[in-house]
Design an enzyme around this catalytic site. Structure first.
Site, PDB file in Angstrom:
ATOM      1  N   PHE A 144     -37.534 -45.539  21.462  1.00 43.70           N
ATOM      2  CA  PHE A 144     -38.426 -44.441  21.824  1.00 43.70           C
ATOM      3  C   PHE A 144     -39.262 -44.831  23.040  1.00 43.70           C
ATOM      4  CE2 PHE A 144     -41.906 -41.362  21.098  1.00 43.70           C
ATOM      5  CZ  PHE A 144     -41.117 -40.219  21.088  1.00 43.70           C
ATOM      6  N   ASP A 179     -42.837 -51.828  14.990  1.00 38.58           N
ATOM      7  CA  ASP A 179     -43.122 -50.399  14.909  1.00 38.58           C
ATOM      8  C   ASP A 179     -42.343 -49.859  13.705  1.00 38.58           C
ATOM      9  OD1 ASP A 179     -42.992 -47.604  15.116  1.00 38.58           O
ATOM     10  OD2 ASP A 179     -42.968 -47.629  17.299  1.00 38.58           O
ATOM     11  N   TYR A 188     -46.916 -39.196   9.802  1.00 39.02           N
ATOM     12  CA  TYR A 188     -46.479 -37.792   9.740  1.00 39.02           C
ATOM     13  C   TYR A 188     -44.981 -37.612   9.536  1.00 39.02           C
ATOM     14  CZ  TYR A 188     -45.859 -38.722  14.774  1.00 39.02           C
ATOM     15  OH  TYR A 188     -45.518 -39.278  15.990  1.00 39.02           O
ATOM     16  N   LYS A 189     -44.229 -38.698   9.478  1.00 37.90           N
ATOM     17  CA  LYS A 189     -42.797 -38.586   9.240  1.00 37.90           C
ATOM     18  C   LYS A 189     -42.526 -38.691   7.726  1.00 37.90           C
ATOM     19  CE  LYS A 189     -41.748 -40.666  13.769  1.00 37.90           C
ATOM     20  NZ  LYS A 189     -41.362 -39.481  14.548  1.00 37.90           N
ATOM     21  N   ARG A 227     -29.501 -35.028  15.478  1.00 43.13           N
ATOM     22  CA  ARG A 227     -30.092 -36.024  14.583  1.00 43.13           C
ATOM     23  C   ARG A 227     -30.578 -35.346  13.304  1.00 43.13           C
ATOM     24  NH1 ARG A 227     -35.580 -39.404  15.963  1.00 43.13           N
ATOM     25  NH2 ARG A 227     -36.408 -37.297  15.705  1.00 43.13           N
TER      26      ARG A 227
END
Length: 417
Positions: free
Chosen positions: A131, A202, A227-228, A376
């Site tokens: 990312f 991470d 939040y995932k 995805r």
């Protein structure tokens, strides 16, 4: 929990759902009827009690009790109290995790601390294809040193070999955001520390989706979002892990008053806390922070090994169904085939990936697209079932067989993909 090829039908999927020990947790989420939500790796679904919790914070804690709630409702201690709640999900001890700020801000803090801890070294190692914001943050940290530090971008199999006695730290995302491949946390950490470097992880795509053992691996620092898979809500605060051995030694550069040793002494000079609070900066978003706790409480009612087992089974099933039923439609698996090497997501490459995903979303199957060609799908075991997987592939088959994806309304790019 897998299916034989001969048993790949919806009835078998329904039977697996009936036997799933995690199935009752689905009722704790507010999922729209008819929607198959396969994007929990980007934004988790809303827990049913989240709205009531938000209403209570707004109307009672804020509306009635006002500023008293910093004490009476425990607002001031929320970052550390929630950090202690999260800690067992990522293999941390009490007092090693704080909920605060964003993942990018927290990564800036720990990378800067690492640079200060290794003043005679000059290289930060990251995974180039992961990312991009992590690489951007590292580049900003390096720029702030006036050229003393450089960022070296490596790919998965190059990382261990790139570590040498000039390495400050490796800062690696445990589960790759696009392909879902998993890095060996223990091995990379050991390799870094053997060379005198630090290991920073991470956990955005692993926290809440699979067992993580930061202390077992000997990690130095870690960051991640809530939040995932942790279902904290859009833009909910992130988290930061600092091993106890570094607290009071590692100094982060954003020296705000919440990280001061005595914030309400209002001293003119900065003195850092000598515990996890030293990584705080300023006043935290209390409403969002309160909703993080709602998602954490659901996770703490589950077993991480059961979550991981179901994740592997769901993603295996999805891969087998897509490859069997869409074999003529040009999909190429972009994720590891071995479930043990894959996070809780599956990515396929397709030249027309963007319109295909838009057509799927219109059909009620929510995934996402990552440029240039990746569709995805994230599988959150707390609320995704085996029949959902079957039905999602059913809708994908119809979109491909009938060329629905090729309709004009699915070709235009939206701002968020």
């Amino acid at each position: 929990m897998t299916l034989d090829a001969a048993n790949l039908d919806r009835a078998a999927c329904e039977a697996m759902d009936a036997a799933d020990p995690l199935a009752p947790l689905r009722d704790r989420f507010d999922l729209p009827a008819g929607m198959i939500y396969l994007d929990g790796n980007s934004l988790g679904a809303m827990p049913k009690v989240a709205a009531a919790r938000a209403q209570d914070v707004v109307t009672r804690e804020w509306g009635t009790d006002l500023i008293k709630s910093w004490n009476s409702a425990g607002w001031f201690d929320l970052p550390v109290r929630l950090g202690d709640k999260l800690a067992p999900l990522i293999g941390a001890a009490p007092g090693e995790v704080v909920i605060c700020d964003s993942t990018s801000q927290n990564l800036f803090k720990v990378l800067s601390a690492a640079v200060a801890m290794r003043p005679d070294r000059s290289v930060l190692i990251l995974e180039g294809s992961n990312f991009p914001t992590n690489n951007y943050i590292a580049q900003g940290v390096a720029a702030a040193t006036g050229g003393r530090v450089e960022v070296r971008l490596c790919e998965k199999d190059e990382i261990a070999g790139a570590i040498d006695d000039d390495t400050i730290a490796v800062a690696i995302t445990h589960v790759h955001y696009k392909t879902g491949h998993i890095h060996d946390m223990a091995a990379i950490t050991a390799r870094a520390q053997a060379a005198g470097a630090l290991a920073i992880w991470d956990l955005c795509h692993s926290a809440g989706a699979m067992p993580v053992d930061l202390n077992g691996a000997g990690a130095d620092f870690a960051v991640g979002c809530t939040y995932k898979y942790l279902n904290g809500g859009p833009g909910s605060p992130a988290f930061l892990f600092a091993a106890k051995r570094h607290q009071g030694q590692a100094l982060q550069p954003v020296t705000g008053w919440w990280g001061h040793a005595a914030p309400f002494a209002f001293e003119p000079g900065y003195r850092p806390q000598h515990d996890i609070r030293q990584f705080l900066i300023g006043t935290q978003p209390i409403l969002s922070m309160a909703l993080v706790e709602v998602g954490l409480d659901i996770h703490l009612a589950a077993d991480m090994d059961a979550i991981r087992a179901k994740s592997m089974a769901l993603t295996d099933l999805f891969i087998r169904l897509v490859e069997a039923r869409c074999a003529e439609h040009g999909f190429t698996l972009a994720s590891p085939r071995d479930a043990a090497a894959r996070g809780s997501q599956v990515s396929f490459a397709h030249a027309e990936g963007y319109p295909i995903m838009r057509a799927l979303i219109a059909a009620g199957v929510i995934g996402d697209f990552r440029a240039p060609d990746t569709v995805r799908f994230g599988f959150t075991p707390l609320y995704v079932g085996y029949a959902d997987v079957w039905d999602a592939v059913d809708r994908l088959v119809a979109i491909m067989d009938d060329d629905i994806w090729n309709q004009p309304e699915y070709q235009a790019r939206e701002a968020v993909t």
